[in-house]
Design a protein around this motif. Sequence first.
Motif, PDB file in Angstrom:
ATOM      1  N   VAL B 116       0.886  -1.262   0.018  1.00  0.00           N
ATOM      2  CA  VAL B 116      -0.002  -0.125   0.034  1.00  0.00           C
ATOM      3  C   VAL B 116       0.707   1.241  -0.044  1.00  0.00           C
ATOM      4  N   ALA B 117       2.073   1.217   0.784  1.00  0.00           N
ATOM      5  CA  ALA B 117       2.965   2.531   0.777  1.00  0.00           C
ATOM      6  C   ALA B 117       3.451   2.483  -0.548  1.00  0.00           C
ATOM      7  N   PHE B 118       3.897   1.759  -1.243  1.00  0.00           N
ATOM      8  CA  PHE B 118       4.471   1.702  -2.604  1.00  0.00           C
ATOM      9  C   PHE B 118       3.513   2.512  -3.594  1.00  0.00           C
ATOM     10  N   LEU B 119       2.324   2.113  -3.483  1.00  0.00           N
ATOM     11  CA  LEU B 119       0.971   2.530  -4.302  1.00  0.00           C
ATOM     12  C   LEU B 119       0.920   4.165  -3.827  1.00  0.00           C
ATOM     13  N   VAL B 120       0.494   4.205  -2.712  1.00  0.00           N
ATOM     14  CA  VAL B 120       0.541   5.561  -2.274  1.00  0.00           C
ATOM     15  C   VAL B 120       1.749   6.471  -2.387  1.00  0.00           C
ATOM     16  N   GLY B 121       3.046   6.007  -2.360  1.00  0.00           N
ATOM     17  CA  GLY B 121       3.982   6.820  -2.454  1.00  0.00           C
ATOM     18  C   GLY B 121       4.212   7.332  -3.955  1.00  0.00           C
ATOM     19  N   ILE B 122       3.924   6.563  -4.795  1.00  0.00           N
ATOM     20  CA  ILE B 122       3.862   6.894  -6.340  1.00  0.00           C
ATOM     21  C   ILE B 122       3.240   8.316  -6.337  1.00  0.00           C
ATOM     22  N   VAL B 124       2.119  10.372  -3.625  1.00  0.00           N
ATOM     23  CA  VAL B 124       2.382  11.080  -2.580  1.00  0.00           C
ATOM     24  C   VAL B 124       3.480  11.834  -2.515  1.00  0.00           C
ATOM     25  N   LEU B 125       4.656  10.996  -2.872  1.00  0.00           N
ATOM     26  CA  LEU B 125       6.047  11.565  -2.666  1.00  0.00           C
ATOM     27  C   LEU B 125       6.557  12.526  -3.715  1.00  0.00           C
ATOM     28  N   LEU B 127       5.122  15.195  -3.383  1.00  0.00           N
ATOM     29  CA  LEU B 127       5.090  16.434  -2.518  1.00  0.00           C
ATOM     30  C   LEU B 127       5.944  16.340  -1.305  1.00  0.00           C
ATOM     31  N   LYS B 128       6.202  17.755  -0.731  1.00  0.00           N
ATOM     32  CA  LYS B 128       7.369  17.752   0.302  1.00  0.00           C
ATOM     33  C   LYS B 128       6.546  18.488   1.426  1.00  0.00           C
ATOM     34  N   GLY B 129       7.324  18.582   2.636  1.00  0.00           N
ATOM     35  CA  GLY B 129       7.277  19.188   3.788  1.00  0.00           C
ATOM     36  C   GLY B 129       5.396  19.044   4.307  1.00  0.00           C
ATOM     37  N   HIS B 130       5.109  20.340   4.378  1.00  0.00           N
ATOM     38  CA  HIS B 130       3.603  20.289   4.903  1.00  0.00           C
ATOM     39  C   HIS B 130       2.842  19.738   4.009  1.00  0.00           C
ATOM     40  N   TYR B 131       2.908  19.985   2.624  1.00  0.00           N
ATOM     41  CA  TYR B 131       2.067  18.900   1.683  1.00  0.00           C
ATOM     42  C   TYR B 131       1.914  17.642   1.950  1.00  0.00           C
ATOM     43  N   LEU B 132       2.977  17.088   1.983  1.00  0.00           N
ATOM     44  CA  LEU B 132       3.161  15.559   2.245  1.00  0.00           C
ATOM     45  C   LEU B 132       2.356  15.444   3.540  1.00  0.00           C
ATOM     46  N   ALA B 133       2.569  16.157   4.649  1.00  0.00           N
ATOM     47  CA  ALA B 133       1.697  15.889   5.621  1.00  0.00           C
ATOM     48  C   ALA B 133       0.437  15.841   5.527  1.00  0.00           C
ATOM     49  N   VAL B 134       0.132  16.809   5.061  1.00  0.00           N
ATOM     50  CA  VAL B 134      -1.560  16.758   4.602  1.00  0.00           C
ATOM     51  C   VAL B 134      -1.862  15.672   3.749  1.00  0.00           C
ATOM     52  N   ALA B 135      -1.226  15.502   2.722  1.00  0.00           N
ATOM     53  CA  ALA B 135      -1.527  14.209   1.730  1.00  0.00           C
ATOM     54  C   ALA B 135      -1.679  12.965   2.701  1.00  0.00           C
ATOM     55  N   THR B 136      -0.746  12.647   3.394  1.00  0.00           N
ATOM     56  CA  THR B 136      -0.632  11.588   4.418  1.00  0.00           C
ATOM     57  C   THR B 136      -1.842  11.587   5.157  1.00  0.00           C
ATOM     58  N   LEU B 212      16.174  10.543  -6.188  1.00  0.00           N
ATOM     59  CA  LEU B 212      15.429  10.955  -4.998  1.00  0.00           C
ATOM     60  C   LEU B 212      14.316  10.053  -4.666  1.00  0.00           C
ATOM     61  N   PHE B 213      13.466   9.738  -5.950  1.00  0.00           N
ATOM     62  CA  PHE B 213      12.426   9.126  -5.791  1.00  0.00           C
ATOM     63  C   PHE B 213      12.179   7.654  -5.242  1.00  0.00           C
ATOM     64  N   SER B 214      13.415   6.967  -5.549  1.00  0.00           N
ATOM     65  CA  SER B 214      13.553   5.529  -5.157  1.00  0.00           C
ATOM     66  C   SER B 214      13.995   5.485  -3.654  1.00  0.00           C
ATOM     67  N   THR B 215      14.898   6.550  -3.312  1.00  0.00           N
ATOM     68  CA  THR B 215      15.157   6.603  -2.058  1.00  0.00           C
ATOM     69  C   THR B 215      14.116   6.868  -0.991  1.00  0.00           C
ATOM     70  N   ARG B 216      13.326   8.053  -1.273  1.00  0.00           N
ATOM     71  CA  ARG B 216      12.175   8.204  -0.743  1.00  0.00           C
ATOM     72  C   ARG B 216      10.962   7.023  -0.652  1.00  0.00           C
ATOM     73  N   SER B 217      10.901   6.432  -1.768  1.00  0.00           N
ATOM     74  CA  SER B 217       9.998   5.126  -1.785  1.00  0.00           C
ATOM     75  C   SER B 217      10.424   4.306  -0.744  1.00  0.00           C
ATOM     76  N   PHE B 218      11.645   3.847  -0.824  1.00  0.00           N
ATOM     77  CA  PHE B 218      12.305   2.881   0.023  1.00  0.00           C
ATOM     78  C   PHE B 218      11.909   3.237   1.486  1.00  0.00           C
ATOM     79  N   ALA B 219      12.216   4.343   2.012  1.00  0.00           N
ATOM     80  CA  ALA B 219      12.142   4.802   3.088  1.00  0.00           C
ATOM     81  C   ALA B 219      10.702   4.638   3.654  1.00  0.00           C
ATOM     82  N   LEU B 220       9.573   4.959   2.597  1.00  0.00           N
ATOM     83  CA  LEU B 220       8.296   4.952   3.155  1.00  0.00           C
ATOM     84  C   LEU B 220       7.770   3.343   3.174  1.00  0.00           C
ATOM     85  N   ILE B 221       8.362   2.685   2.324  1.00  0.00           N
ATOM     86  CA  ILE B 221       8.075   1.250   2.298  1.00  0.00           C
ATOM     87  C   ILE B 221       8.415   0.520   3.459  1.00  0.00           C
ATOM     88  N   VAL B 222       9.693   0.568   3.843  1.00  0.00           N
ATOM     89  CA  VAL B 222      10.267  -0.101   4.827  1.00  0.00           C
ATOM     90  C   VAL B 222       9.399   0.416   6.293  1.00  0.00           C
TER      91      VAL B 222
END
Lengths: 240, 330
Positions: B116-122, B124-125, B127-136, B212-222
């Motif tokens: 699910v994190a992988f799908l959401v990450g595609i 949501v990631l 976005l940055k900072g506050h925008y990411l917080a609101v989206a999550t 950037l994208f795969s590093t961020r996705s990895f962090a979110l997925i783990v």
Amino acid sequence: MLTVENIDVHRGKTHVLHQIDLHVGHGEIIALIGANGAGKTTTLKTISGLLRPTKGKILYTPEAGKAPIDISTMAPEQIVGAGISQCPEGRGVFAQLSVKENLLVGAYLRSDKEIEKDIQSVYEMFPILGERSTQAAGKLSGGQQMMLALGRSLMSQPKLLILDEPSLGLAPLIIETIFAMLQKINSQGVTILIVEQNAVMALDLSHRAYVLETGRVALSGLSSDLASNPQIQKSYLGVE
Amino acid sequence: MEMNRPRYSLAIMIISLTVFSFLIENMANDYILAIVCFTGINIVLAVSLNLTNGFTGLFSLGHPAFMAVGGYITALLTFPAEKKPLFLPDFPQWLDSFHLPFFPALLVGGCGAAFVAFLVGISVLRLKGHYLAVATMGFIIIIQVLLNNADTITRGPLGLNGLEDFTNTYWVSGWVIVTVYICWKIKFSSLGRSMLAVREDEMAANALGVNLFSTRSFALIVGAFFAGIAGGLWGHLITALTPGSFSLLMSFNIIVMVVVGGTGSITGSVLAAIIFTLTIECFRPLEENFGIYGVGEIVMALFLVLVLIFKPSGIFGTEEPDFVMGKHKP
């Protein structure tokens, strides 16, 4: 080594670069000079893949005699892997990481056993970095951070080193150290493309130079010729 | 010698947790056992959120949603077949055949959350900072609405109850060790350095060849994987899951642990999780005897304010302290 052909770059709706043509030969030092907003940084970012051109090609030949590859559609990490490393404007050291960790991030795409040796050679180049290798990079002075940023971009073993304003905000003495080091790096076979506000130093260091004005190449030629060009002297070198 | 210090620390942690689990499982009463398990689950949550929020600097509030995904998957996979007709009369037939023991069910739950994190990450990631917080935050609401309305599977707002009480201190300690070990290994690897680099200066990291994208996705997925595991453990500890449990408040609590412990410090997250769970629990008798509810939360909030004033980078900042690392830093 690098041929930029007729690139147009837009940032948002702003048309920043108009048909820029550049050529960088193997082993050369090329300077890009120009006023604020002329498009120097945009040009560099486009070469390293951080921005995409809307038109034109960027051809890169890693070694003389090989077939050129078009890097204008490649991702930044592929471009770094191909041997182009950029030292970003404002240094961009990772403040909370130690000096050594910063250098290790520079070697992110490598997995060979030479990494430790290359770290040592950066320490030889800038002994102060070796002395402070376990300290957080944010605690270094501006000049030391610049040395770190330069060392870090060498860690990917680039064939073409791109520098964005290495003299920004540094004391003249430190700028001289950095430029002397660039000369040395070049003599070891690394081609250098440098953007500078400090036109005097840039023309002194480089073999050839391009002058950018509002997103177009206004002048180009041998640095020594440009340095004696009256128009350049008036606009960029402060000679009346 | 000095370089092996983290290894000794790990060995000491494993041994002491094993002995501790054994002692407490045999000597303590159910109330204390439950608190110990909650503490452990909070450690897993805080350390894994630290991987996402702390190392990589993604301000994600979505941890409870991943917990919910993992928790519900685990619960449905282990749900006793004989109870199904009573609790879930409309349960789809084809899902009946999936039945797993606790451990594989936990793993499947964790992987489900990671997927699910992988799908959401595609989406949501970007976005940055506050925008990411609101989206999550929106993602938590989506999951809650889904759980409330898919009532043939989840029993909607009633929640799934009557789950087996599989979770004990052994399971929890085991997962604490696994989470801390894996996050530690990631932090001190090339990948971990690139995560910290993305947090510090993404432009420079990108220019050095970090994707950037795969590093961020990895962090979110783990992070989501361990949140899913924690969700499974949590559900089988209190033997019930309701959509309302996985709220923004829970997300806030975990983030407080990460911030107080120090964004990026694993030791900090572990300590903060212990301190917070125990503090809130200590004030419970006071709240019940004198009828002043919420004192625990107030004390926790005060503590957070004090930390932010006097030590804004958290107890340990990004570092691991000397008593874990030894003096020799990489």
